[in-house]
Design an enzyme around this catalytic site. Structure first.
Site: not given
Length: 225
Positions: A88-90, A96
């Site tokens: 995942n990315h923020r 992102t």
């Protein structure tokens, strides 16, 4: 012929007596601290990988905070991938972009998300060719995942899901039957008993299985955790 032990790497034997290296019992071939996999769950690949853990879950690292949990007697087709939370990315900021990956300052890195949830697959789940299981998915016992499906969230036991995003397209059994099957938890029986009642399991003879469970005794199995 005796059923292969769950720690058999190549449980399928070809007519010439050589092992079929494209199908493996996962428990026997995966040595990874963030995997939890039950007995007799297998995966297949047309071209066998050198590292099944990386092949199936390429973003699950030894230092990842999340786990990938797979129950017993699961069937994982060629091309399936588990996209676990470390991929995942923020997403809550203006960008992102994972800056920390490139400047390699990871402690309290503002561009990286916090730890994500485990991905949990129940017992006797069939995941079709090329499916993608997204971070934090929880797939119940007896679910069938259609080829190419992209699965997120929670899937109730004994559903059939397909599509992108995956949606329930049918139920395998009425809710009361699904509940009774989970109470039976045949996947927790000794393998000799499973083989003995293969006809009833594959032929949906619930009455016979419940009678067999009464003979065996013991509590039903719990959802993997």
């Amino acid at each position: 012929m005796a059923f292969p032990l769950p720690d058999t790497a190549y449980p399928v034997t070809q007519p010439d007596g050589m092992p079929h290296r494209s199908t493996v019992f996962l428990r026997a071939v995966i040595d990874h601290p963030r995997w939890r996999v039950g007995d007799y769950s297998y995966a297949s690949a047309h071209v066998p990988p050198s590292d099944w853990a990386v092949h199936l879950a390429p973003y699950l690292y030894a230092f990842s905070p999340e786990k990938l949990v797979i129950g017993k007697f699961c069937q994982i087709a060629d091309g399936v991938q588990f996209i676990t939370a470390s991929a995942n990315h923020r997403r809550d900021g203006f960008s992102t972009f994972p800056f920390a990956i490139f400047h390699r300052r990871f402690e309290n890195a503002p561009s990286l998300p916090g730890p994500g949830p485990d991905t949990v697959i129940g017992h006797d789940v069939w995941i079709g060719q090329g499916a993608r299981i997204l971070p934090g998915a929880r797939i119940g016992d007896g679910v069938i995942v259609g080829a190419g499906a992209v699965v997120a969230g929670t899937v109730a036991p004994y559903m059939v899901v397909a599509g992108n995003p995956a949606r329930v397209v049918s139920t395998r059994f009425p809710a009361d039957v699904a509940a009774r099957l989970q109470d039976l938890a045949w996947w927790d029986w000794p393998i000799e008993k499973v083989e003995q009642h293969e006809v009833a399991i594959c032929g949906a003879n619930l009455a016979l299985l419940e009678a067999a469970k009464a003979e065996i005794g013991g509590a039903g199995g719990a959802f993997p955790s």
